[in-house]
Design a protein around this motif. Structure first.
Motif, mmCIF file in Angstrom:
data_model
loop_
_atom_site.group_PDB
_atom_site.id
_atom_site.type_symbol
_atom_site.label_atom_id
_atom_site.label_comp_id
_atom_site.label_asym_id
_atom_site.label_seq_id
_atom_site.Cartn_x
_atom_site.Cartn_y
_atom_site.Cartn_z
ATOM 1 N N ASN A 440 0.827 -1.220 0.000
ATOM 2 C CA ASN A 440 0.000 0.000 0.000
ATOM 3 C C ASN A 440 0.858 1.266 0.000
ATOM 4 O OD1 ASN A 440 0.925 -0.700 2.593
ATOM 5 N ND2 ASN A 440 -0.483 0.734 3.536
ATOM 6 N N HIS A 441 2.184 1.073 0.021
ATOM 7 C CA HIS A 441 3.115 2.191 0.182
ATOM 8 C C HIS A 441 3.187 3.078 -1.062
ATOM 9 C CE1 HIS A 441 7.268 3.723 0.046
ATOM 10 N NE2 HIS A 441 7.503 2.907 -0.942
ATOM 11 N N ARG A 442 3.375 4.387 -0.837
ATOM 12 C CA ARG A 442 3.559 5.345 -1.942
ATOM 13 C C ARG A 442 4.750 6.231 -1.610
ATOM 14 N NH1 ARG A 442 0.595 2.235 -3.440
ATOM 15 N NH2 ARG A 442 -1.414 2.366 -4.480
ATOM 16 N N ILE A 443 5.562 6.533 -2.610
ATOM 17 C CA ILE A 443 6.800 7.279 -2.350
ATOM 18 C C ILE A 443 7.046 8.342 -3.429
ATOM 19 C CG2 ILE A 443 8.145 5.422 -3.516
ATOM 20 C CD1 ILE A 443 10.478 6.113 -1.615
ATOM 21 N N ALA A 444 7.328 9.582 -2.992
ATOM 22 C CA ALA A 444 7.639 10.664 -3.945
ATOM 23 C C ALA A 444 8.061 11.913 -3.179
ATOM 24 C CB ALA A 444 6.409 10.995 -4.790
ATOM 25 N N VAL A 445 8.547 12.883 -3.917
ATOM 26 C CA VAL A 445 8.877 14.172 -3.293
ATOM 27 C C VAL A 445 7.604 14.763 -2.675
ATOM 28 C CG1 VAL A 445 9.503 16.563 -3.821
ATOM 29 C CG2 VAL A 445 10.877 14.692 -4.712
ATOM 30 N N LEU A 482 0.919 15.488 -15.565
ATOM 31 C CA LEU A 482 1.927 15.413 -14.510
ATOM 32 C C LEU A 482 1.411 14.587 -13.335
ATOM 33 C CD1 LEU A 482 4.757 16.516 -14.060
ATOM 34 C CD2 LEU A 482 3.747 18.403 -12.787
ATOM 35 N N GLU A 483 0.140 14.843 -12.976
ATOM 36 C CA GLU A 483 -0.455 14.103 -11.859
ATOM 37 C C GLU A 483 -0.425 12.607 -12.124
ATOM 38 O OE1 GLU A 483 -3.947 16.850 -10.568
ATOM 39 O OE2 GLU A 483 -4.394 14.789 -9.985
ATOM 40 N N ALA A 484 -0.800 12.234 -13.363
ATOM 41 C CA ALA A 484 -0.827 10.810 -13.719
ATOM 42 C C ALA A 484 0.592 10.238 -13.674
ATOM 43 C CB ALA A 484 -1.431 10.642 -15.115
ATOM 44 N N GLN A 485 1.556 11.025 -14.158
ATOM 45 C CA GLN A 485 2.944 10.548 -14.162
ATOM 46 C C GLN A 485 3.451 10.342 -12.725
ATOM 47 O OE1 GLN A 485 5.871 13.302 -15.881
ATOM 48 N NE2 GLN A 485 7.356 12.437 -14.457
ATOM 49 N N ILE A 486 3.182 11.320 -11.843
ATOM 50 C CA ILE A 486 3.677 11.226 -10.459
ATOM 51 C C ILE A 486 3.007 10.050 -9.753
ATOM 52 C CG2 ILE A 486 3.918 12.427 -8.227
ATOM 53 C CD1 ILE A 486 5.548 13.642 -10.585
ATOM 54 N N ASP A 487 1.698 9.862 -10.001
ATOM 55 C CA ASP A 487 1.008 8.738 -9.360
ATOM 56 C C ASP A 487 1.635 7.411 -9.774
ATOM 57 O OD1 ASP A 487 -0.567 10.392 -7.954
ATOM 58 O OD2 ASP A 487 -2.360 10.193 -9.217
ATOM 59 N N LYS A 488 1.958 7.294 -11.050
ATOM 60 C CA LYS A 488 2.573 6.050 -11.550
ATOM 61 C C LYS A 488 3.958 5.860 -10.908
ATOM 62 C CE LYS A 488 4.241 4.009 -15.788
ATOM 63 N NZ LYS A 488 5.373 4.579 -16.465
ATOM 64 N N GLU A 489 4.691 6.954 -10.819
ATOM 65 C CA GLU A 489 6.057 6.854 -10.278
ATOM 66 C C GLU A 489 6.084 6.672 -8.763
ATOM 67 O OE1 GLU A 489 8.076 9.741 -13.685
ATOM 68 O OE2 GLU A 489 7.967 10.422 -11.619
ATOM 69 N N SER A 490 4.933 6.877 -8.102
ATOM 70 C CA SER A 490 4.890 6.732 -6.643
ATOM 71 C C SER A 490 4.550 5.305 -6.222
ATOM 72 C CB SER A 490 3.822 7.656 -6.048
ATOM 73 O OG SER A 490 3.993 8.966 -6.497
ATOM 74 N N SER A 491 4.252 4.449 -7.180
ATOM 75 C CA SER A 491 3.794 3.102 -6.840
ATOM 76 C C SER A 491 4.945 2.259 -6.275
ATOM 77 C CB SER A 491 3.206 2.440 -8.095
ATOM 78 O OG SER A 491 3.858 1.231 -8.360
ATOM 79 N N PRO A 492 4.627 1.349 -5.340
ATOM 80 C CA PRO A 492 5.693 0.511 -4.767
ATOM 81 C C PRO A 492 6.362 -0.370 -5.827
ATOM 82 C CG PRO A 492 3.521 -0.267 -4.095
ATOM 83 C CD PRO A 492 3.309 1.035 -4.767
#
Ligand code: COA
Length: 537
Positions: A440-445, A482-492
């Motif tokens: 369930n983890h999410r990671i980003a700036v 951008l939102e879609a890109q960040i969401d994808k990049e935040s996935s575990p």
């Protein structure tokens, strides 16, 4: 009646609540995704190559790992999804790696995934091998490498050539540090694949199957015109009887595994630290409940004490400063009998919480107690009031303590991991000995919405300064993309594929994963420090 002096954590969860049920369903779904990804890694190069292995009478790489382990040993697989869903890469990055027991000794075991491109290594494989070498060095783990590698992944040579050399350096440096390196060669190992045995302390080669050469017959022909033949150029018999590259010749694969176990047994391996372990007690509460506790939506907070209660021995926790800095829960517990000092987020980090965390890390260093970070953090508190209170200098204190602490640290990402909160809570860049994540983890700036919003404000201000009109449609489309890109990049899955962690784990296995990690950490000296940089007061 236990004589353990720590109190049992009281639980407040309601298994009948909608939130619990929703979390349980969403986390179960994510675990299904994890299982599917791991199955992809286990499938290696696929049916065609597996069939070829079988026809040649060879064990598959994972069967070699299984066969060298002690009966009933655990195997904590590391970075199994390196390269997952990255274009041109296979899940696992052509290396199987993990910690398990061989002849009673905790070892790092690796195997070339030779059903993928003959075990050739690409840049993700080099990154994974580097992380594995790092774990061996920091924890002083003897390593057994089961090699069958076509060396560099040739079409991708430009990405691997320079960083790839590091692996050979790491091997010789471990040898110098008296951390044994054992190499069992099962098949053709060319060029870079040949330096792995070349740099190892012990080498075993399988008769009429293992070949080790700097250049195979085709390259020798091209380089010198010589018509070389595989066995005399690099066969097990030649290297065991003539060149001395091989120390032992095995009759077959099982014999090589037996020899590997024999070598580990003669090491008379001693761990450098012996913890004062308490008798192991299972948690009072069912770890299965972690699936209902861990928020599937990271915006919804959950009490980290509920996690602690399902991870530590007897659910017993001695909380430090419970009335101060309440958004960071700190305290002592035992996991599989090992003592740990836990820091767990219970909301945003404020100045008091950061100061408390820094003090707690100092205390654990005073008494040589390893640290466990349970991350669920959206960041440090922002705003005028908090800046005036000194959130920067207080956050810096926590980051200083995390950076300079010398006791082993293990980080588990149980939810959010955003901004400098990632750093203050022992994120990857701070070198925890091990770092695992929950699905369930999410990671980003920062979150996709916040990042898109910040950029929009900046764009509007820039346009106003220049006196030009903003293109509303362009801003809206840019923000959504951008939102879609960040969401994808935040996935575990995105994170673990890039080695930002050592693997995604089932939350229910957290306690065992930490137990193995702590046990491995005690292979090295566990020693705190009293030496810190300048804390700004
Ligand atoms: N880089 C990239 N791909 C490689 C590779 C390499 N170093 N070595 C092998 N492969 C690929 C092959 O092209 C083949 O791909 P395909 O199935 O899509 O056609 C696949 O891996 C399996 O190789 P194959 O030769 O069919 O398998 P094999 O079991 O009969 O032989 C080797 C394996 C390793 C002995 C043989 O492939 C070989 O000699 N490779 C070259 C090794 C070399 O010279 N390396 C120098 C690196 S600096």
């Amino acid at each position: 009646m236990s004589d353990h002096p720590f109190p049992v954590v009281e639980t407040k969860i309601d298994r009948t609540s909608q939130q619990y049920k929703d979390n349980y369903a969403a986390n179960t779904d994510s675990l299904g995704q994890l299982d599917a990804a791991l199955a992809e890694a286990r499938a290696g190069g696929g049916e065609k190559y597996i069939k070829r292995f079988r026809e040649r009478g060879k064990l598959l790489p994972r069967e070699r790992v299984e066969a060298i382990l002690d009966r009933d040993s655990y195997f904590l697989e590391l970075c199994p999804l390196a390269g997952y869903q990255i274009s041109g890469h296979k899940a696992g990055a052509s290396v199987v790696a993990g910690i398990g027991l061989v002849s009673g000794v905790e070892c790092m075991i690796t195997a070339s995934e030779s059903t993928v491109k003959g075990g050739a290594i690409n840049e993700m494989g080099a990154l994974k091998s580097g992380r594995i070498a790092d774990i061996c060095e920091k924890n002083r783990l003897p390593s057994i490498s089961m090699i069958e590698s076509a060396g560099a992944d040739l079409p991708n040579q430009s990405k691997i050539f320079v960083p790839g050399g590091r692996g050979f350096r790491d091997l010789t440096r471990r040898s110098k540090a008296q951390i044994p390196t054992i190499c069992l060669v099962f098949g053709s190992s060319t060029a870079g694949g040949a330096y792995l045995p070349g740099m190892s302390d012990y080498v075993v080669m399988v008769k009429e199957q293992a070949q080790v050469y700097l250049a195979g017959p085709p390259l020798v022909k091209m380089a010198t015109g010589e018509d070389a033949e595989h066995e005399s150029l690099g066969g097990a018999e030649m290297h065991s009887k003539v060149s001395g590259v091989s120390d032992y010749m095995a009759n077959d694969e099982l014999d090589a595994l037996r020899l590997g176990r024999e070598i580990v047994a003669h090491l008379d391996w001693k761990k450098r630290s012996q913890p004062s372990r308490r008798p192991v007690e299972a948690p009072v509460y069912d770890p299965d409940e972690l699936l209902g506790i861990a928020s599937a939506d990271i915006k919804v907070p959950f009490d980290s004490r509920e996690v602690i209660a399902r991870v530590v021995d007897g659910s017993r926790f001695s909380e430090f400063k419970p009335l101060y800095g309440s958004t960071l829960v700190c305290g002592w517990a035992h996991i599989h009998g090992f003592p740990v000092g836990i820091l767990a987020n219970n909301g945003i980090l404020f100045s008091e919480a950061a100061n408390k965390g820094a003090q707690f890390i100092e205390l654990c260093n005073q008494t040589d107690i390893p640290l466990l970070f349970l991350q669920n953090i959206t960041g440090f508190m922002v705003g005028t009031r908090y800046e005036q209170e000194g959130i920067i200098k207080n956050g810096a204190k926590l980051i200083n303590a995390v950076s300079n602490s010398t006791v082993p640290a293990i980080t588990i990402m149980t939810g959010a991991s955003f901004g400098a909160g990632n750093y203050g809570m022992m994120g990857r860049a701070y070198d925890p000995r091990f770092l695992f994540t929950w699905p369930n983890h999410r990671i980003a700036v920062m979150g996709g919405k916040q990042l898109g919003g910040v950029l929009e404000i900046i764009q509007r201000q820039a346009a106003a300064k220049k006196g030009i009109e903003v293109d509303e449609q362009r801003i809206a489309v840019g923000k959504a993309m951008l939102e879609a890109q960040i969401d994808k990049e935040s996935s575990p899955f995105f994170a673990t594929a890039r080695l930002w962690d050592d693997g995604i784990i089932d939350p229910r296995h957290t306690r065992d994963v930490i137990g193995i990690s702590l046990s491995a950490a005690y292979s090295n000296r566990v020693e705190g420090t009293t030496s810190w940089g300048v804390f700004r007061h």
